[in-house]
Design an enzyme around this catalytic site. Structure first.
Site, PDB file in Angstrom:
ATOM      1  N   ARG A  27       0.838  -1.211   0.000  1.00  0.00           N
ATOM      2  CA  ARG A  27       0.000   0.000   0.000  1.00  0.00           C
ATOM      3  C   ARG A  27       0.871   1.258   0.000  1.00  0.00           C
ATOM      4  O   ARG A  27       0.487   2.321  -0.481  1.00  0.00           O
ATOM      5  CB  ARG A  27      -0.969   0.015   1.184  1.00  0.00           C
ATOM      6  CG  ARG A  27      -1.868   1.247   1.193  1.00  0.00           C
ATOM      7  CD  ARG A  27      -3.154   1.136   2.002  1.00  0.00           C
ATOM      8  NE  ARG A  27      -3.018   0.378   3.219  1.00  0.00           N
ATOM      9  CZ  ARG A  27      -2.368   0.772   4.305  1.00  0.00           C
ATOM     10  NH1 ARG A  27      -1.774   1.956   4.347  1.00  0.00           N
ATOM     11  NH2 ARG A  27      -2.288  -0.006   5.359  1.00  0.00           N
TER      12      ARG A  27
ATOM     13  N   TYR B 256     -13.636  17.108 -15.827  1.00  0.00           N
ATOM     14  CA  TYR B 256     -14.140  15.736 -15.838  1.00  0.00           C
ATOM     15  C   TYR B 256     -15.278  15.613 -14.809  1.00  0.00           C
ATOM     16  O   TYR B 256     -15.194  16.163 -13.712  1.00  0.00           O
ATOM     17  CB  TYR B 256     -12.978  14.799 -15.488  1.00  0.00           C
ATOM     18  CG  TYR B 256     -13.341  13.350 -15.519  1.00  0.00           C
ATOM     19  CD1 TYR B 256     -13.595  12.716 -16.729  1.00  0.00           C
ATOM     20  CD2 TYR B 256     -13.441  12.610 -14.345  1.00  0.00           C
ATOM     21  CE1 TYR B 256     -13.928  11.370 -16.765  1.00  0.00           C
ATOM     22  CE2 TYR B 256     -13.769  11.267 -14.382  1.00  0.00           C
ATOM     23  CZ  TYR B 256     -14.017  10.653 -15.594  1.00  0.00           C
ATOM     24  OH  TYR B 256     -14.346   9.328 -15.626  1.00  0.00           O
TER      25      TYR B 256
ATOM     26  N   ASP C 105      -4.817  18.775 -14.853  1.00  0.00           N
ATOM     27  CA  ASP C 105      -5.148  17.405 -15.260  1.00  0.00           C
ATOM     28  C   ASP C 105      -4.830  17.322 -16.755  1.00  0.00           C
ATOM     29  O   ASP C 105      -5.534  17.878 -17.585  1.00  0.00           O
ATOM     30  CB  ASP C 105      -6.629  17.146 -14.972  1.00  0.00           C
ATOM     31  CG  ASP C 105      -7.099  15.762 -15.425  1.00  0.00           C
ATOM     32  OD1 ASP C 105      -6.433  15.161 -16.296  1.00  0.00           O
ATOM     33  OD2 ASP C 105      -8.140  15.303 -14.935  1.00  0.00           O
TER      34      ASP C 105
ATOM     35  N   LYS D  49      -6.453   6.177 -19.638  1.00  0.00           N
ATOM     36  CA  LYS D  49      -6.802   6.605 -20.990  1.00  0.00           C
ATOM     37  C   LYS D  49      -5.649   6.304 -21.947  1.00  0.00           C
ATOM     38  O   LYS D  49      -5.149   5.200 -21.960  1.00  0.00           O
ATOM     39  CB  LYS D  49      -7.199   8.094 -20.950  1.00  0.00           C
ATOM     40  CG  LYS D  49      -8.237   8.415 -19.866  1.00  0.00           C
ATOM     41  CD  LYS D  49      -9.560   7.731 -20.083  1.00  0.00           C
ATOM     42  CE  LYS D  49     -10.510   7.830 -18.887  1.00  0.00           C
ATOM     43  NZ  LYS D  49     -10.654   9.148 -18.299  1.00  0.00           N
TER      44      LYS D  49
END
Ligand code: PLP
Length: 392
Positions: free
Chosen positions: A54, A107, A179, A204
């Protein structure tokens, strides 16, 4: 078998004088250190070493170093999704009483995080049009701590005034977060234009095959990266090693895919503009694009791999179009190796309501195309046939 043999004990990895050429996958969640002194040294950064996945693992780091290279960054972090990266930045850096200003066409889930979630933690948020510098400046407040922008907006492909807003942010000591998912580091490198933090949805076109969900974040300054890292590790935004492995493999062909998809997009936009029934075509480097001059200054000839267009005939024509193009996936994503088509009014922008959609120019005949690497002649033929069918 000797009595002492135990299947529970791990076997040593076979020795080999040669090394693998492909990137290994390391799924281990835990790492065994030789002694507590070494573990101390690991946590204090005096020796390299992993402890618990993690907190970081090799496949995430290999991928992060590659994206770092493209963005001209150091110490970037790969997280479990693009939204994990957005959330880690906003929630890792802001505190109660702060204000976050965003572009008004971010977004959808970034908008939701700003509208629905940050206010529950005492962080005020608002949106402004990043193509209108005066409006954007007017929306800045004394307590504005962070500005979140995308360079090219979804789905109308408007180009933000990054230079103007970066100057405003710098003068006021506000962090500028970009972004860069749509533009990618091939089209635009935010750190060279005043960004303090860069975010990607690696899902993406960076990964590029619609089979891995990942995000990335890097900061210009290590002091900004530490609270982002801690928030992400505390809240468990860990990426899967296998997804990281897929994405790293995808990056080998990223530049080829991007260049090809971009050339296809430019050609497809030109083709669409000449078809009967097409009422509008949006592509940043076209002379009829509303931000054409800014696109030219900011992106040069790099118009990207996204094209939007509108057809006459509303929803009924839109239904006919997708049915007439069964080989082009009608799916609300972007950046796949193959061309995908999305219809914002029924997907990403359905929650907005018809009036707000109309303000943005998103009608029932509006489509966004994420252009893939197919033969462009095939793409033009498919779109031409589907648009003809939509108008029948
Ligand atoms: C897809 C996307 C995101 C979210 O990324 P996920 O990997 O789906 O969480 C954020 N920003 C932009 C611009 C995107 O296109």
């Amino acid at each position: 078998m000797s009595e002492r043999s135990s299947l529970v004990r791990r076997m040593p990895w076979p020795e080999s004088a040669s090394r693998p050429v492909g990137t290994p996958i390391q799924p281990s969640v835990v790492y065994a250190s030789p002694d507590p002194d070494t573990l101390d040294a690991q946590y204090e950064g005096r020796v390299a070493g992993y402890a618990y996945a993690r907190e970081g693992h090799p496949n995430a780091d290999v991928l992060a170093r590659k994206i770092d290279q493209m963005e001209g960054a150091e110490g970037g972090l790969v997280l479990g999704s693009g939204m994990a990266a957005v959330a880690a930045v906003l929630m890792g850096l802001c505190k109660s009483g702060d204000h976050v200003l965003g572009g008004d066409q971010l977004y959808g889930r970034s908008l939701r995080l700003m509208r629905e979630d940050l206010p529950r933690f005492g962080v005020a948020t608002s949106l402004a049009d990043p193509t209108d510098l005066a409006a954007f400046e007017a929306a800045i407040r004394p307590e504005t701590r962070l500005i979140l922008l995308e360079v090219v907006s979804n789905p109308t492909l408007r180009v933000a005034d990054i230079a103007g807003i970066a100057a405003l942010a710098r003068a006021r000591g506000i962090w500028l977060v970009i972004d860069n998912t749509f533009t990618t580091p091939r089209g635009f490198r935010p750190f060279e234009h005043g960004a303090d933090i860069v975010i990607h949805s690696v899902t993406k076109i960076l990964a590029g095959h619609s089979d891995a969900t990942l995000g990335y974040v890097a900061a210009r300054d290590e002091g900004l990266m530490t609270p982002i890292y801690d928030f992400a590790v505390t809240t468990g935004m860990t990426p899967s090693p296998f997804d990281c492995w897929l994405a790293e493999r995808g990056l080998y062909s990223f530049e080829l895919r991007y260049d090809r998809a971009e050339a296809n997009a430019e050609a497809l936009a030109a083709h669409l503009a000449g078809l009967a029934g097409v009422t509008r075509v949006l592509y940043p480097t076209r002379p009829d694009h509303p931000d054409h001059n800014r696109a030219h200054t900011l992106l040069g000839r790099r118009g990207g791999h996204m094209v939007s267009f509108e057809i006459a005939g509303g929803r009924a024509a839109a239904n006919r179009l997708t049915r007439a193009a069964p080989d082009i996936a009608f799916a609300p994503t972007l950046g796949d190796i193959g061309t995908t088509l999305s219809h914002p009014a029924s997907s990403s922008h359905r929650g907005l309501g018809a009036e707000a959609r109309a303000d943005l120019g998103i009608s029932e005949g509006f489509f966004r195309v994420s252009v893939g690497v197919e033969d462009v002649a095939l793409l033009c033929r498919e779109f031409e046939a589907a648009i003809a069918a939509s108008q029948a």
